[in-house]
Enzyme design. Sequence first.
Site: not given
Length: 370
Positions: A197, A220
């Site tokens: 993430d 991310h």
Amino acid sequence: MAELLLSFLIICAGLMEFGNSVGVDVTSFGAVGDGKTDDSKAFLKAWEEICGASGIQTLQIPNGKNFLLQPLVFKGPCKSTIYVEDTWIKFHGVDNLVFEGSGQIDGRGEPWWNAAKPKDDTNRPTSLAFQSCNNLQARGFTSINSPRNHISISNCIKATVQKVNMIAPDESPNTDGVDIAGSNEIHILDSHIGTGDDCVAINGGCTDIVIKNVECGPGHGLSIGSLGRNGKRETVERVRVQSCTFTRTDNGARIKTWPGGSGYVKDVVYEDITLMETKNPIVIDQYYGCGSNCQEGNSAVEISDVKFIGFRGTSAKEEAIKLECSGVKGCDGIVFDQVNIQSAAQGKETRATCKNARVMCQNTTPFVKC
């Protein structure tokens, strides 16, 4: 599933390391460190000992042992200044804490990632949480395979995370590297973060955040937000991201807000950024989380005074810059300077898209016109 293995390789504990500090060894309170015995009570007993003592105290965790722990909360305030050498562990209300060592925290997160609802964060622990801890220093250790966030910093003033490695598979859900909320004067420095993430997530209530010399990937990217969910008012200001690298991340520099929220993001600078096959190098998304059926609403989190300076490298997608700003508030004072993002695919070109933004753009490829 409710167990955490801490595998520590501590260098030079106790009196030699910290001068006049008094060392308390967790094994003297019954911790075994064989990777099988639950050492939670011993850790808490050792903590109570040093927290209640005066002067400078050191929580010593011996070399070459594996400590199996349940989720723990180390509470303050404490009478002493505490050093922890090389967490399902939360430090709450502990000021002047130094958490350091060359050890490894293994969160054994796979059972949570593979659960029926892997994105349900309700019962998934963060490996190491600092709450209401002022003048914090965390450095030198490695965190792998956290069930959720590797490090959370909330409601803290003045904290530095430096020379820390955070590692999890790129498919592991919501395993943010460092998650910051409601905190001021936070520095994330000289670290490597490769997770499933956000490498760093900056949430509402944050000011004066510095992120420098961080290698991000997989993951991310580095995100401000998401902000404004369910109509919430949230603010972020004075963020500096410098000399960072994004390698094959889903995003690079990203700001994300929900429609219908309120508050602001302002005074943000991304500078000296290297991109290596980044899928979405620069993104501002004021329609986050609502998909193709998005309703504009009557309010939005304002985004202003955001600068992208000195970007270089490659994009894995044709659309290298995306400004998807709200028709309610829009984005104001967005600056691009010395940005050169080429396609990672030979012979391809990159492009920029822009909606509802007021942009100043110079020396930039792809050029941003709005």
